[in-house]
Design an enzyme around this catalytic site. Structure first.
Site, PDB file in Angstrom:
ATOM      1  N   GLU A 354      -5.253  -1.173   5.300  1.00 59.41           N
ATOM      2  CA  GLU A 354      -4.444  -2.369   6.080  1.00 59.41           C
ATOM      3  C   GLU A 354      -4.338  -1.907   7.368  1.00 59.41           C
ATOM      4  OE1 GLU A 354      -0.455  -3.561   4.754  1.00 59.41           O
ATOM      5  OE2 GLU A 354      -0.726  -5.719   5.599  1.00 59.41           O
ATOM      6  N   HIS A 379      -5.057  -4.898  -0.108  1.00 58.53           N
ATOM      7  CA  HIS A 379      -5.717  -5.357   1.293  1.00 58.53           C
ATOM      8  C   HIS A 379      -7.059  -4.751   1.410  1.00 58.53           C
ATOM      9  CE1 HIS A 379      -2.384  -7.385   3.008  1.00 58.53           C
ATOM     10  NE2 HIS A 379      -1.850  -6.133   2.485  1.00 58.53           N
TER      11      HIS A 379
HETATM   12 ZN   LIG Z   1       1.577  -5.806   0.720  1.00 55.91          ZN
END
Ligand SMILES: [Zn+2]
Ligand SMILES: *[C@@H]1O[C@H](CO)[C@@H](O)[C@H](O)[C@H]1NC(C)=O
Ligand SMILES: *[C@@H]1O[C@H](CO)[C@@H](O)[C@H](O)[C@H]1NC(C)=O
Ligand SMILES: *[C@@H]1O[C@H](CO)[C@@H](O)[C@H](O)[C@H]1NC(C)=O
Ligand SMILES: *[C@@H]1O[C@H](CO)[C@@H](O)[C@H](O)[C@H]1NC(C)=O
Ligand SMILES: *[C@@H]1O[C@H](CO)[C@@H](O)[C@H](O)[C@H]1NC(C)=O
Ligand SMILES: *[C@@H]1O[C@H](CO)[C@@H](O)[C@H](O)[C@H]1NC(C)=O
Length: 505
Positions: A354, A379
């Site tokens: 992320e 992510h």
């Molecule tokens: Zn999260």
């Protein structure tokens, strides 16, 4: 590959090259058609065979999408805060709300309920105190006695008293709400000019929510309300990333984390009993990645214990907090290898990638997550920059939990047509769509994120088959056992058929 009846040449790539080099001017239209079909068949849902009714619904969706793309303000190209009212009025969105979306696999415990509920319900309960911090955030506590002052916070005020003195409490309630979410009607680009600013506000908002949601009576009702809101968005299953804090009572006494997990289990059971077409929920125990190694070793041991004591509710373990400023997975390697060393099971569901800090220690989290046998990747925004991690994720069926609105609000991508998951979906990489922290972003359930995925990075090529595959992926890549998955898929299938039949004419 079966979808290529027109071009036998494709079967042998050597011949294909040869065929291309012979065509001097216009490429062969049949070959062109075949290649287009090949690409279409490779995407998420590309192999899905649609029934007649589904095809009619798909045609309808396609028309709606073309209509939507004509407009000047194309929602996926805008910041979600400015696009939300447009999305809410979109006919595609209202269809997505009705669509059975399966499971929500990446949701955080204290951002699952719209903040209106926290203000209108939690802060209106008796014994609720509030103070304002030095830097314009707020904190709460419920207490039977006047609580001790917090450092860097104004003296406590009892909200009942404060509200009793006001003619109109709307302004106060709006300002409390503004502290509990990132959502704003002001220009989001100037309120949140950088990743640092938005993450700081994000963390302050969590601290503001904290004192409300860790109060035992609110904690229970909050989770029940969260399940209700997801259920209303046609989600039938939930995997909740939960910090499992010590929950407090009015007299200041606290319960241990086992109590917290047990309460999630009890409330889930109650909710499922009251809503038999809801499949259930499981908890992924999370800890902040800011802790040190000593603490991480302790937490992993606690997680192992909980996993063995309450295996039905407990799905596994993960780390949370901003990757860019927290410690990388590799720093915790000794703690994270404890389960294997002890020969016990503790499935991992790591947030990883992320980030847009390519090449940093943090950027290494993706590969490390896979080396630690993560079950899914939270992510995976940076996955395209890691071909080895990407290919291992595909081979091992380690699904990527894509959270489009979260990535946009936290400033990894501006225009959601450019989200990296566009590539993942073009090749049917295992992905699921989730909403991360819907209350912080002002989204509800999964529908807003499905909209961004379907209309934004899905482009015109994604279709009803893609949506169907995404929904099925959320069960396929869940932490449920094979038997439970079968049952959940059957339940989902029934909902899906009903949805299709109710929306074609
Ligand atoms: Zn999260
Ligand atoms: C808050 O919600 C709970 C559960 O739905 C309800 O019992 C309670 O009356 C509500 N309280 C307030 C102050 O709205
Ligand atoms: C607010 O204060 C806390 C500590 O008191 C600090 O960690 C944080 O960075 C501050 N945030 C802002 C926006 O100044
Ligand atoms: C309270 O104030 C808000 C604006 O601050 C206003 O919109 C609302 O109408 C007021 N309510 C009453 C009952 O006066
Ligand atoms: C948060 O609360 C403080 C103190 O009440 C207030 O001054 C501020 O405007 C609120 N912040 C937002 C974003 O609404
Ligand atoms: C690790 O963190 C804990 C608090 O969580 C603290 O008590 C301890 O002193 C820290 N240990 C080291 C070696 O920094
Ligand atoms: C990951 O899985 C492999 C193969 O099953 C196993 O050999 C290894 O010990 C596991 N490592 C961790 C850290 O779980």
């Amino acid at each position: 590959m079966a979808a290529l009846p027109h071009c036998p040449l494709l079967a042998v790539s050597g011949l294909l090259l040869c065929c291309l080099s012979f065509s001097l001017s216009i490429p062969d239209p049949q070959l062109r058609e075949a290649l287009m079909q090949l690409e279409a068949s490779m995407q998420t849902g590309g192999q899905m065979v649609l029934t007649d009714a589904e095809q009619r619904l798909d045609a309808l969706l396609f028309k709606m999408k073309q209509e939507e793309m004509k407009g000047e303000d194309f929602p996926p190209a805008m910041h979600f805060f400015r696009a939300r009212h447009l999305i809410n009025n979109s006919p595609i969105f209202s269809l997505l709300q009705k669509m059975p979306k399966g499971g929500a696999l990446h949701i955080h415990d204290f951002s699952m309920v719209a903040v209106e509920w926290l203000v209108k319900n939690a802060t209106y309960r008796p014994n609720c105190y509030m103070c304002s911090t030095d830097n314009r955030s707020i904190r709460f506590i419920f207490s039977s006695q006047w609580p001790k002052a917090l450092p860097h916070c104004s003296p406590w005020v009892l909200l009942e008293n404060l509200r009793a003195k006001m003619v109109n409490t709307t302004e106060l309630d709006v300002s409390i709400m503004g502290n509990l979410t990132l959502f704003t009607y002001e220009d989001p680009e100037s309120v949140y000019p950088s990743q640092d600013v938005v993450w700081d506000r994000f963390e302050q908002a969590f601290l503001a929510v904290w004192g409300l949601v860790t109060y035992a009576p609110v904690f229970r009702d909050y989770y029940y309300e969260g399940l209700t809101q997801f259920y209303k968005d046609n989600i039938m299953y939930l995997e909740l990333r939960a910090l499992l804090p010590e929950i407090y009572e009015l007299d200041g006494s606290t319960h241990d984390i086992r109590w917290t997990l047990k309460t999630y289990q009890d409330v889930t059971k109650q909710f499922t009993a009251e809503h038999p077409d809801f499949f259930g929920a499981r908890v992924i125990f999370t800890v902040h990645r800011g802790v040190n190694l000593t603490r991480m070793v302790e937490v992993v041991k606690e997680a192992i214990q909980l996993q063995s004591d309450l295996p039905d509710i407990m799905a596994g373990f993960d780390l949370v907090g901003r990757e860019d400023s927290g410690r990388p997975l590799w720093y915790f390697r000794e703690a994270l290898s404890l389960p294997v060393k002890k020969g016990v099971t503790l499935p991992f569901f790591f947030h990883a990638g992320e980030t847009d800090l390519e090449g940093s220690d943090v950027d290494q989290n993706l590969l490390d997550a896979i080396l630690f046998n993560t079950t899914r990747i939270g992510h995976g925004f940076a996955l395209l920059r890691h071909p080895v991690a990407k290919s291992m994720s595909r081979k091992r069926g380690v699904a990527v939990e894509v959270c489009p609105i979260s990535n946009q609000v936290l400033k990894l991508v501006k225009d959601l047509r450019n989200h990296p998951a566009a590539v993942l979906m073009s090749e049917n990489h295992p992905v699921v769509i989730s909403s991360d922290d819907p209350a912080m972003f002002g989204s509800s359930g999964l529908s807003h994120d499905f909209y961004e995925a379907f209309v934004g990075f899905g482009g015109t090529s994604s279709h009803l088959g893609s949506l169907k595959e995404l929904a099925m992926n959320s069960i396929r890549y869940s932490s449920l056992t094979p038997k439970q998955k079968e049952k959940a898929l059957a339940l989902w299938q029934k909902k899906w058929e009903k949805f299709v039949s109710e929306n074609v004419f």
